[in-house]
Scaffold this active site. Sequence first.
Site, short mmCIF file in Angstrom:
data_model
loop_
_atom_site.label_atom_id
_atom_site.label_comp_id
_atom_site.label_asym_id
_atom_site.label_seq_id
_atom_site.Cartn_x
_atom_site.Cartn_y
_atom_site.Cartn_z
N SER A 1 36.83 31.71 39.06
CA SER A 1 36.81 31.61 40.87
C SER A 1 37.06 33.09 41.37
O SER A 1 36.56 33.93 41.91
CB SER A 1 36.91 30.60 41.66
OG SER A 1 38.54 30.91 41.48
N TRP A 2 38.07 33.78 41.35
CA TRP A 2 38.94 35.03 41.58
C TRP A 2 38.37 35.86 40.32
O TRP A 2 38.21 36.86 41.06
CB TRP A 2 39.88 34.47 41.26
CG TRP A 2 40.97 35.97 42.06
CD1 TRP A 2 41.84 36.87 41.86
CD2 TRP A 2 41.14 36.47 43.77
NE1 TRP A 2 42.47 38.05 42.99
CE2 TRP A 2 41.58 37.73 43.96
CE3 TRP A 2 39.93 36.50 44.57
CZ2 TRP A 2 41.88 38.32 44.82
CZ3 TRP A 2 39.75 36.55 45.69
CH2 TRP A 2 40.41 38.03 45.92
N ARG B 1 34.12 33.60 28.74
CA ARG B 1 34.22 33.24 27.38
C ARG B 1 33.63 33.05 27.34
O ARG B 1 33.11 32.57 26.06
CB ARG B 1 35.84 33.21 27.55
CG ARG B 1 36.29 32.34 26.27
CD ARG B 1 37.51 31.81 26.17
NE ARG B 1 38.14 32.73 26.97
CZ ARG B 1 39.82 33.53 26.51
NH1 ARG B 1 39.47 33.05 25.28
NH2 ARG B 1 40.21 33.58 27.74
N GLY C 1 47.63 39.87 47.70
CA GLY C 1 47.56 39.41 48.51
C GLY C 1 47.00 38.09 49.45
O GLY C 1 46.19 37.36 48.28
N LYS D 1 55.32 31.96 46.79
CA LYS D 1 54.58 30.90 48.25
C LYS D 1 53.92 30.14 47.38
O LYS D 1 53.70 28.79 48.04
CB LYS D 1 53.57 32.14 48.26
CG LYS D 1 52.69 32.70 47.31
CD LYS D 1 51.33 32.30 47.19
CE LYS D 1 50.59 32.73 46.29
NZ LYS D 1 49.05 32.23 46.12
N SER E 1 44.13 25.42 49.42
CA SER E 1 45.28 26.32 48.60
C SER E 1 45.43 25.06 48.06
O SER E 1 45.73 23.44 48.38
CB SER E 1 46.21 26.13 49.80
OG SER E 1 47.75 25.79 49.37
#
Length: 346
Positions: A13-14, A33, A152, A207, A270
């Site tokens: 996704s990123w 892949r 970020g 985090k 998240s």
Amino acid sequence: MAPVRLSVLGAGSWGTALAALASARSDALIWARDPEQARAIGQQHLNPRHLPDIALPSALRATGDFDAALAHVLDGSDPAERLIVLGVPMAGLAEVCRRIAAALPARTPDAPPIHLLWTCKGISPDTHEWPHQIVAQALSGIAGLHTGVLSGPSFAREVAQGLPVALTVAGRDPGTGRAAQAAFHGTRARIYGTRDVMGVEVGGALKNVMAIACGISDGLRLGTNARAALITRGLAEIQRLGVALGGQADTFIGLTGLGDLVLTATGELSRNRQVGVAIGQGRTLDDILAGGMTAEGVRCARAAQALGRRHGLDLPITDAVCGVLFDGVAPPQAVAALLARDPRDE
């Protein structure tokens, strides 16, 4: 800004979101892949596995050929910036770096510079290595290759939807930051630069642990006061470890410290917070992981705890999360232990 030849290695996704963002102003190619996934991205303009309901830009091209993805950056004599983005998780970073090292041809010192950015956040649970150490082991001998980290507060889904985002690039060579700005900076993204690789990586890893703590608190319905306390004291804990490891204190009040922590600890997207919420509601970690949910904070919590102890640091929230995740401590008991600690000045 100069044009950019950009290849994103990894179609999660990123990686997909970053490739989509870059395709608005760069010659962007993404490597998947799975060849079927590459065809879906390149021909149907969809990533059915990770972002199935988001239309991707028609300008974004895709390939299932690893060598072709590297050749896209290396080929040609044009004056474009050349940028490789590693959109792979921490667990896949070493393998992709080894493949790059094996596939890159011998380069002379006068060859055009290549910039490489990794985006994963975490600590190796086995070796306690940071991403920059893993990258350096595989790629440090390649002439003209300059590396850095892109991090970020960012949910991939929102970036893929074209919503605004601000990110930080950390690297020793200023040209790496300029290449990232040329590729991504524009109407939908702001890219800031720093040299503090260590600080950025610590903020990105820790985090996630703090987001699990906040999720547990929310799952226990302890309220927004408790969440605010965990975020604030969690930030102090992140900074404490980061400075001990050589990071700069100011980094942790920026995008990759406070910004990323607030997003991950409070955002509904998240995964780390979701794991914490489920635990606070009574589910076990084994049950959560068996359901297919993954969270980097689970993988790096023990490593962060070990690094803290190695440096003689007090990391009470990290210790509490490890107790709940791995040592059978009940969430209410962990909260009580945190509240019962001796008073101290802030």
